[in-house]
Design a protein around this motif. Structure first.
Motif, mmCIF file in Angstrom:
data_model
loop_
_atom_site.group_PDB
_atom_site.id
_atom_site.type_symbol
_atom_site.label_atom_id
_atom_site.label_comp_id
_atom_site.label_asym_id
_atom_site.label_seq_id
_atom_site.Cartn_x
_atom_site.Cartn_y
_atom_site.Cartn_z
ATOM 1 N N PRO A 106 41.972 34.500 23.839
ATOM 2 C CA PRO A 106 40.556 34.651 23.461
ATOM 3 C C PRO A 106 40.435 35.278 22.072
ATOM 4 C CG PRO A 106 41.211 36.346 25.013
ATOM 5 C CD PRO A 106 42.376 35.420 24.913
ATOM 6 N N ASP A 107 39.257 35.212 21.499
ATOM 7 C CA ASP A 107 38.997 35.802 20.190
ATOM 8 C C ASP A 107 39.057 37.324 20.305
ATOM 9 O OD1 ASP A 107 38.232 36.530 17.696
ATOM 10 O OD2 ASP A 107 36.248 35.571 17.757
ATOM 11 N N LEU A 108 40.076 37.928 19.665
ATOM 12 C CA LEU A 108 40.256 39.373 19.800
ATOM 13 C C LEU A 108 39.175 40.172 19.082
ATOM 14 C CD1 LEU A 108 44.128 39.828 19.532
ATOM 15 C CD2 LEU A 108 42.689 39.737 21.542
ATOM 16 N N ALA A 109 38.372 39.520 18.241
ATOM 17 C CA ALA A 109 37.275 40.231 17.583
ATOM 18 C C ALA A 109 36.200 40.639 18.577
ATOM 19 C CB ALA A 109 36.675 39.358 16.482
ATOM 20 N N ILE A 110 36.172 39.960 19.729
ATOM 21 C CA ILE A 110 35.166 40.272 20.755
ATOM 22 C C ILE A 110 35.842 40.499 22.112
ATOM 23 C CG2 ILE A 110 33.258 39.104 19.615
ATOM 24 C CD1 ILE A 110 33.820 36.654 21.366
ATOM 25 N N THR A 111 37.095 40.956 22.078
ATOM 26 C CA THR A 111 37.869 41.115 23.304
ATOM 27 C C THR A 111 38.503 42.497 23.339
ATOM 28 O OG1 THR A 111 38.369 38.752 23.399
ATOM 29 C CG2 THR A 111 39.783 40.207 24.683
ATOM 30 N N ASP A 112 38.448 43.149 24.494
ATOM 31 C CA ASP A 112 39.153 44.417 24.714
ATOM 32 C C ASP A 112 40.522 44.125 25.315
ATOM 33 O OD1 ASP A 112 36.822 45.519 23.874
ATOM 34 O OD2 ASP A 112 36.261 46.418 25.798
ATOM 35 N N ILE A 113 41.493 44.949 24.944
ATOM 36 C CA ILE A 113 42.843 44.850 25.516
ATOM 37 C C ILE A 113 43.013 46.018 26.469
ATOM 38 C CG2 ILE A 113 45.313 44.770 25.008
ATOM 39 C CD1 ILE A 113 44.508 43.901 22.141
ATOM 40 N N VAL A 114 43.202 45.707 27.756
ATOM 41 C CA VAL A 114 43.249 46.733 28.791
ATOM 42 C C VAL A 114 44.662 46.835 29.346
ATOM 43 C CG1 VAL A 114 42.363 47.488 31.016
ATOM 44 C CG2 VAL A 114 40.841 46.337 29.388
ATOM 45 N N LEU A 115 45.266 48.011 29.218
ATOM 46 C CA LEU A 115 46.553 48.297 29.839
ATOM 47 C C LEU A 115 46.271 49.001 31.154
ATOM 48 C CD1 LEU A 115 47.061 48.270 26.612
ATOM 49 C CD2 LEU A 115 49.208 49.382 27.181
ATOM 50 N N ASP A 116 46.617 48.362 32.249
ATOM 51 C CA ASP A 116 46.262 48.849 33.578
ATOM 52 C C ASP A 116 47.512 49.337 34.313
ATOM 53 O OD1 ASP A 116 45.107 49.419 35.989
ATOM 54 O OD2 ASP A 116 44.764 47.332 36.564
ATOM 55 N N ASP A 117 47.782 50.654 34.222
ATOM 56 C CA ASP A 117 48.861 51.299 34.983
ATOM 57 C C ASP A 117 50.204 50.583 34.764
ATOM 58 O OD1 ASP A 117 49.822 53.298 36.660
ATOM 59 O OD2 ASP A 117 49.651 52.030 38.438
ATOM 60 N N LEU A 144 43.087 40.805 29.019
ATOM 61 C CA LEU A 144 42.205 40.582 27.877
ATOM 62 C C LEU A 144 40.803 40.372 28.433
ATOM 63 C CD1 LEU A 144 44.533 38.106 25.944
ATOM 64 C CD2 LEU A 144 44.485 40.603 25.849
ATOM 65 N N VAL A 145 39.955 41.339 28.151
ATOM 66 C CA VAL A 145 38.636 41.399 28.788
ATOM 67 C C VAL A 145 37.560 41.278 27.717
ATOM 68 C CG1 VAL A 145 37.108 42.809 30.210
ATOM 69 C CG2 VAL A 145 39.581 42.900 30.577
ATOM 70 N N PRO A 146 36.518 40.468 27.945
ATOM 71 C CA PRO A 146 35.409 40.439 26.984
ATOM 72 C C PRO A 146 34.842 41.843 26.775
ATOM 73 C CG PRO A 146 35.205 38.645 28.566
ATOM 74 C CD PRO A 146 36.327 39.515 29.056
ATOM 75 N N THR A 147 34.526 42.167 25.529
ATOM 76 C CA THR A 147 34.047 43.506 25.194
ATOM 77 C C THR A 147 32.830 43.877 26.049
ATOM 78 O OG1 THR A 147 34.847 43.298 22.938
ATOM 79 C CG2 THR A 147 33.149 44.954 23.340
ATOM 80 N N GLY A 148 32.956 45.031 26.706
ATOM 81 C CA GLY A 148 31.877 45.521 27.551
ATOM 82 C C GLY A 148 31.979 45.086 28.998
ATOM 83 N N ALA A 149 32.863 44.132 29.319
ATOM 84 C CA ALA A 149 32.984 43.641 30.691
ATOM 85 C C ALA A 149 33.829 44.605 31.513
ATOM 86 C CB ALA A 149 33.596 42.243 30.705
ATOM 87 N N ASP A 150 33.824 44.373 32.830
ATOM 88 C CA ASP A 150 34.602 45.197 33.739
ATOM 89 C C ASP A 150 36.087 45.040 33.465
ATOM 90 O OD1 ASP A 150 36.047 45.291 36.690
ATOM 91 O OD2 ASP A 150 34.520 46.850 36.401
ATOM 92 N N ALA A 151 36.839 46.154 33.531
ATOM 93 C CA ALA A 151 38.266 46.147 33.203
ATOM 94 C C ALA A 151 39.081 45.279 34.151
ATOM 95 C CB ALA A 151 38.815 47.575 33.210
ATOM 96 N N GLY A 152 38.572 44.996 35.336
ATOM 97 C CA GLY A 152 39.331 44.191 36.289
ATOM 98 C C GLY A 152 39.211 42.702 36.066
ATOM 99 N N THR A 153 38.376 42.289 35.118
ATOM 100 C CA THR A 153 38.198 40.858 34.856
ATOM 101 C C THR A 153 39.122 40.429 33.717
ATOM 102 O OG1 THR A 153 36.424 41.297 33.282
ATOM 103 C CG2 THR A 153 35.798 41.026 35.589
ATOM 104 N N GLY A 154 38.890 39.235 33.211
ATOM 105 C CA GLY A 154 39.652 38.759 32.057
ATOM 106 C C GLY A 154 40.916 38.023 32.445
ATOM 107 N N VAL A 155 41.726 37.724 31.431
ATOM 108 C CA VAL A 155 42.946 36.952 31.619
ATOM 109 C C VAL A 155 44.148 37.845 31.368
ATOM 110 C CG1 VAL A 155 42.910 36.191 29.192
ATOM 111 C CG2 VAL A 155 44.189 34.863 30.875
ATOM 112 N N ASP A 156 45.208 37.606 32.137
ATOM 113 C CA ASP A 156 46.445 38.369 31.971
ATOM 114 C C ASP A 156 47.157 37.903 30.698
ATOM 115 O OD1 ASP A 156 49.125 39.435 32.245
ATOM 116 O OD2 ASP A 156 48.655 39.781 34.350
ATOM 117 N N LEU A 157 47.653 38.862 29.919
ATOM 118 C CA LEU A 157 48.358 38.526 28.672
ATOM 119 C C LEU A 157 49.585 37.652 28.948
ATOM 120 C CD1 LEU A 157 48.700 38.814 25.631
ATOM 121 C CD2 LEU A 157 49.885 40.985 26.006
#
Length: 563
Positions: A328-339, A395-408
């Motif tokens: 996804p476009d990282l300009a509008i995407t959060d990168i979440v490291l989950d445990d 990789l989660v859309p900015t502002g979305a819940d951390a449990g969503t998105g696509v796995d790197l």
């Protein structure tokens, strides 16, 4: 490695073409060798027995000259193709080893001694040239000339053919015995060379620190010992080569002598005609020659064979299945490291252990923690060079819940790396102009945007002090610039890029206060461009610049773990 390892044909396209051409030239050479012997015997036998004069010989000279000329042409063609094939195969194997080593990642290189891979793809694979130029052609000739000439001798004289058939197996037997010993010496030589290369690389990398501590002489003695060990193994290989060559020559000479004596005795008693005797005596050495040359050239190619075997071991290392989803476009995407946790190879440690963080566009995230906690490993996870053993990176859309998105892990690496810029402690600077290194284009225009980036990092002051300005040529690794100036060049390059994610590995390490201030200004400029900035930090000034500070820690495991 076998005399002709199938893996060589599988991994090197140039080898397949060369084998086909060598097989054709081998068949042609076998025919020419037989034709030459029969022509000479046919020319001389009637003259010696008095049944024909020299006119008979003169009439056969053009045919004989044509055969000799064709043999010369085939030899030249085969030699030229051998050198081309050797270059092509070495290039292909080097490329595949480097690509696979990069794909396996920094953790594998660290565990498998990266300097050994460097030695393998440089000096090690160069030893494949004797294998292609000398050994492989003789192997093909042994499979073509030897059986063809032996078959002709069978048709001419059964007794001589049986003598050849009974003595010929002695050469392969001795070749096998000597080859087993030589392979061991060649493998030892390659390992010693790799150890020597690793020691030299480590010594050169830490020479400044060693000199500062007054400890530069100790490693020098160690390198000297390895050099002497390398010389000893090389001389051992040469000694075996010379001795085996003498043994093979002796066996071939005995075999030819037995054939010659038998033919001579039967000529005296009239049991064989002169034409047959001459043809058999000239063909007998040709039966032994290819096998004898295979044994003699094996030692010259043994080092290359050992290097090729190691190359195949690297190339065939299994890789995890790459992701296929576009990043996804990282300009509008959060990168979440989950445990996330990563096993430290060979240690009873998870480093990092249970790391959780969220990297947002336009924010600077600092990774802090003691040495060995896993900060660099965490950066490798974000770069996509390593996968976590537990937990996930999403990789989660900015502002979305951390449990969503696509796995790197499910993302295509190419599309991910196209959006990532990495500035290590020692930036990659190629031997070229300053302009080329900053713009990645030797003819690029230094426009207002480039000048603004240089001002933001303080690199404009560096350029102004250089004798040729932007066109000043730099040496390998940035020779011509200080460490702080190289860091500013790399940061200027990152500012000019369009990568939404920038990873900085301790950019202020080893810098004075003035150079550090320029680096801090560059970090502010990256944040101002809306980039996601991940920085490994130790200094307080850099940590204070961060929007988010993530503490990285390690945890002991119950037993050693490995990836």
């Amino acid at each position: 490695m076998k005399p002709l390892d199938p893996r060589l044909l599988r991994h090197a396209r140039a080898a397949r073409r060369y084998i086909a051409i060598t097989a054709v030239t081998g068949v042609v050479t076998a025919g020419l060798v037989i034709a030459q012997a029969l022509l000479i015997a046919h020319a001389l036998a009637p003259v010696v027995t008095g049944t024909a004069g020299w006119d008979h010989v003169v009439g056969l000279l053009p045919a004989l000259a044509g055969v000799v000329a064709l043999r010369t042409a085939v030899l030249v063609l085969q030699e030229s193709w051998a050198h081309r094939a050797a270059t092509g195969v070495i290039t292909e194997l080097r490329e595949q080893v480097l690509v696979r080593a990069v794909a396996l990642g920094p953790r594998w290189l660290a565990a498998e001694q990266g300097p050994a891979v460097v030695t393998l793809v440089t000096r090690g694979l160069d030893d494949l040239e004797p294998y292609f130029v000398r050994y492989l052609p003789q192997l093909v000739l042994a499979a073509t000339v030897t059986p063809a000439t032996l078959a002709v001798v069978f048709g001419l004289d059964l007794v001589a053919a049986l003598t050849l058939a009974l003595t010929l197996p002695l050469i392969p037997v001795f070749m096998w015995l000597i080859g087993v010993l030589t392979q061991r010496f060649a493998a030892d030589r390659l390992v010693t060379m790799q150890r020597l290369g690793a020691q030299l690389l480590d010594l050169l990398a830490g020479l400044g620190t060693l000199k500062a501590l007054g400890r530069e002489h100790g490693p020098g003695h160690r390198v000297g010992e390895l050099g002497r060990a390398y010389a000893r193994t090389t001389m051992s290989t040469l000694r075996v080569a010379f001795l085996s060559g003498a043994v093979l020559e002796f066996l071939a000479s005995i075999g030819v002598a037995l054939v010659a004596v038998g033919v001579g005795m039967r000529l005296v008693y009239g049991q064989v005609d002169l034409f047959t005797g001459l043809a058999v005596i000239m063909l007998a050495p040709e039966v032994y020659r290819p096998l004898r040359e295979v044994g003699a050239q094996f030692h010259a190619s043994a080092d290359g064979i050992a290097a090729a075997a190691q190359s195949f071991a690297v190339i065939e290392q299994p890789l995890p299945a790459p992701g296929t989803s576009p990043a996804p476009d990282l300009a509008i995407t959060d990168i979440v490291l989950d445990d996330v946790s990563v096993a430290a190879p060979g240690r009873s440690t998870w480093a990092p252990s249970g790391l959780s963080a969220r990297l947002r566009p336009g924010r600077v995230v600092a990774l802090v923690g003691p040495s060995g906690a896993g900060k660099t490993t965490a950066a490798d996870l974000v770069l996509g060079l390593l996968r976590p053993d537990t937990g996930a990176i999403r990789l989660v859309p900015t502002g979305a819940d951390a449990g969503t998105g696509v796995d790197l892990a499910d993302v295509d690496p190419g599309s991910w790396w196209a959006q990532v810029a990495w500035v290590p402690q020692r930036p990659v600077i190629v031997p070229a102009t300053v302009r080329s290194n900053v713009l990645a284009d030797p003819a690029g225009e230094i426009d207002e945007r480039a000048l603004a980036a240089a001002r933001a990092t303080g690199f404009d002051e560096v350029v102004a002090a250089l004798p040729g300005g932007w066109d000043t040529r730099l040496g390998q690794g940035g020779v011509g610039l200080s460490l702080g100036q190289r860091q500013r060049l790399a940061l200027t390059r990152a500012l000019l890029g369009r990568h939404p994610l920038v990873v900085l590995d301790e950019p202020t390490a080893h810098l004075d206060a003035r150079a550090e201030a320029h680096v801090l200004a560059a970090v502010d400029a990256l944040r101002g461009q809306g980039r996601t900035v991940l920085v490994i930090a130790h200094r307080e000034a850099l940590i204070a610049r961060a929007d988010d500070v993530v503490h990285v820690s390690a945890r002991a495991a119950a037993e050693p773990v490995a990836r």
